[in-house]
Structures are given as structure tokens and as C-alpha cells.
Design a protein around this motif. Sequence first.
Motif, PDB file in Angstrom:
ATOM      1  N   UNK A 215     113.276  37.383 148.960  1.00  0.00           N
ATOM      2  CA  UNK A 215     112.346  37.607 150.070  1.00  0.00           C
ATOM      3  C   UNK A 215     113.050  37.353 151.399  1.00  0.00           C
ATOM      4  N   UNK A 216     113.979  36.397 151.400  1.00  0.00           N
ATOM      5  CA  UNK A 216     114.776  36.145 152.599  1.00  0.00           C
ATOM      6  C   UNK A 216     115.623  37.339 152.990  1.00  0.00           C
ATOM      7  N   UNK A 217     116.187  38.041 151.996  1.00  0.00           N
ATOM      8  CA  UNK A 217     116.964  39.245 152.309  1.00  0.00           C
ATOM      9  C   UNK A 217     116.058  40.316 152.919  1.00  0.00           C
ATOM     10  N   UNK A 252     107.730  43.206 144.123  1.00  0.00           N
ATOM     11  CA  UNK A 252     108.023  44.132 145.209  1.00  0.00           C
ATOM     12  C   UNK A 252     107.501  43.480 146.477  1.00  0.00           C
ATOM     13  N   UNK A 253     108.339  43.431 147.505  1.00  0.00           N
ATOM     14  CA  UNK A 253     107.863  42.873 148.768  1.00  0.00           C
ATOM     15  C   UNK A 253     108.238  43.802 149.912  1.00  0.00           C
ATOM     16  N   UNK A 254     107.536  43.634 151.027  1.00  0.00           N
ATOM     17  CA  UNK A 254     107.744  44.455 152.198  1.00  0.00           C
ATOM     18  C   UNK A 254     108.799  43.880 153.123  1.00  0.00           C
ATOM     19  N   UNK A 257     108.896  40.244 153.916  1.00  0.00           N
ATOM     20  CA  UNK A 257     108.859  39.369 152.752  1.00  0.00           C
ATOM     21  C   UNK A 257     107.504  39.265 152.100  1.00  0.00           C
ATOM     22  N   UNK A 258     106.533  40.049 152.570  1.00  0.00           N
ATOM     23  CA  UNK A 258     105.177  39.953 152.022  1.00  0.00           C
ATOM     24  C   UNK A 258     105.126  40.570 150.624  1.00  0.00           C
ATOM     25  N   UNK A 259     104.465  39.874 149.696  1.00  0.00           N
ATOM     26  CA  UNK A 259     104.328  40.399 148.343  1.00  0.00           C
ATOM     27  C   UNK A 259     103.425  41.631 148.346  1.00  0.00           C
TER      28      UNK A 259
END
Length: 307
Positions: A215-217, A252-254, A257-259
Motif C-alpha cells: 500500500x505504501x508503494x 487491490x488498492x487505489x 492506498x485505499x482498499x
Amino acid sequence: MTSRPENPQLKIAAIQQQCTDDKAASLATSEKLIREATKGGAQLVVLQELHATLYFCQTEDTDIFELAEPIPGPTSNRLADLAGELEIVLVGSIFERRMNGVYHNTSVVFDTDGSLAGIYRKMHIPDDPGFYEKFYFTPGDARFNDGRSGFTPINTSIGKLGVLVCWDQWYPEAARLMALAGADILIYPTAIGWDITDDPAEQARQLEAWVTVQRGHAVANNLPVIAPNRVGTEPDPTGQGEGIRFWGNSFICGPQGEFLARGDDQSECILTATLDRSRTESVRRIWPYLRDRRIDAYEDILKRVLD
């Protein structure tokens, strides 16, 4: 230079699957789940790492090299045919036999006409208890023969895919290089799980670290991330250990980092989401990390350590 897509909406799917020691059976499961995903409208389908076999790197066994295939070969041809039939972009995983004595952990990307859009050979190779990958896999080339970086996105009809593999997901450099080369999406096919003997607190820390770093990436590069992982318990072939319980939790995140979708730690599943591909540019306008990079001050990043 990446332009805005004419239709920014892209429906994607990530497959979380259990695998067996029967390659035909594992591939049949992959195909069934791919077909289900496309019935739901998926235009891009991503499979997990080494989805055709058990995760054989728990031990070092020269007989395992018999599982490797060339590209093109039986598994890649089957995936190509499926992509062409269903008119999807399909990301699969192959234990690649490149030549005698040189084998790779390779992602293959097929476009909607079934053509091979490109390959990515895993660059970072682990060697840890239960994950003895250096015995089997040669790292991907830092440069292709035409001079391109090994961290080059793969061009497809639905955009540029920044495909990386499992252990690569812990390295911010890999994600950043894909982003700088114009990737529209970061993709991490994965096979990761728990040592069954670890206590629950340690297992929870490991899982949270895995989710958080990816999510950090997404956040640091303003890119969506697709991370399909395998699920299920696979025994140690030697019988000396407890094996690995693969923790699933594919997601899958945006680009913030949002799920958008997330699996559990037990079930085969198809994760689906609709990406708005115009959001990367919108987010980069308000969080302009790439603009503000101090590229004049980063030369030490190329050193192993700073003495």
C-alpha cells in the motif's frame, strides 16, 4: 509519456487460488476462475506466483527442474489461447527454462489478441527457511539486450503494467523505477505465507507488514496495486517441517492506498474492482512527489552501505 486513457474505467480481477502437485489440475482451476472473472466483465486478470504447481521452493531438489518450461511452451500457450479467446489482458506465472542451467521465475503478459505483450523475470530472489529460491531461479537481467531496464513496464492495450514478483514487493526502488518508466498499475503476483510454528502475534505482524509495504508503494507512486497471493497449506515435501500456510489476503488498492477489494486467509476467490485510471494524474497534481524528488541528492542509494 503516459496519456489519459480514452475510457478511464478498467475492470480488473485478481485470482487467489489453492494449488496442487498436479499441474494440469492447478491450471484447470486457474482457467475456471479466469472464465468466471471475465463473465463479470474483467478486462485484466492477474494470477498469483507459480500458480501451476505447489510452491516447490520449500526444499532444494534437482528433480524439480523438470517442472520448468520454455516460453513459448505448454503453459504459456494455454494462457495465450485463453487471453485471445476471452479478449482479456492476462498476467500469468511460469517456472521458465531459459537454457540449460538457467531458470527464471517469470511473469508472462498476454494481450487481448493472445499475443505475448512481454515478460518480467523476478529480480530479487530470496533465500530463507522454506523459501529457497536462489537454488532454482536466476535473477532477471538488469538490462534487456536492447538496453531497457529490467524494471520496464509492459505495454498492453489497456495500459502499461508494472509487473513485479513477490520478494520484489519489499523494495521501494523497484516500484519507483516502474513508476518513473510510466507504469499505470503495479502488479505483484505472490506466494507468501506463515511458518506454521510461528505464534499468532508474529504471524499478524508479518501479514500486516506485507500489506502495508505494498500500500505504501501505491501511495508513494500514486498508482493502483494488484497483489494476488496463494492460499492453503502446503506440506514440507521432506516431512521435516510443518510446511507453509499461505495467507491469502490478496488485495487491490487505489493510488492513495485505499482498499478496493481484499480476500481472506482461507478461501479461493476472485477479487474484482473498477479502476479509474485518470485518478493517478489527479492525485499527482495535489501530491506531486515525483516533481519534488531531489534527484541531485540520491547518488548514495546506489551503494550497498554507507560507511
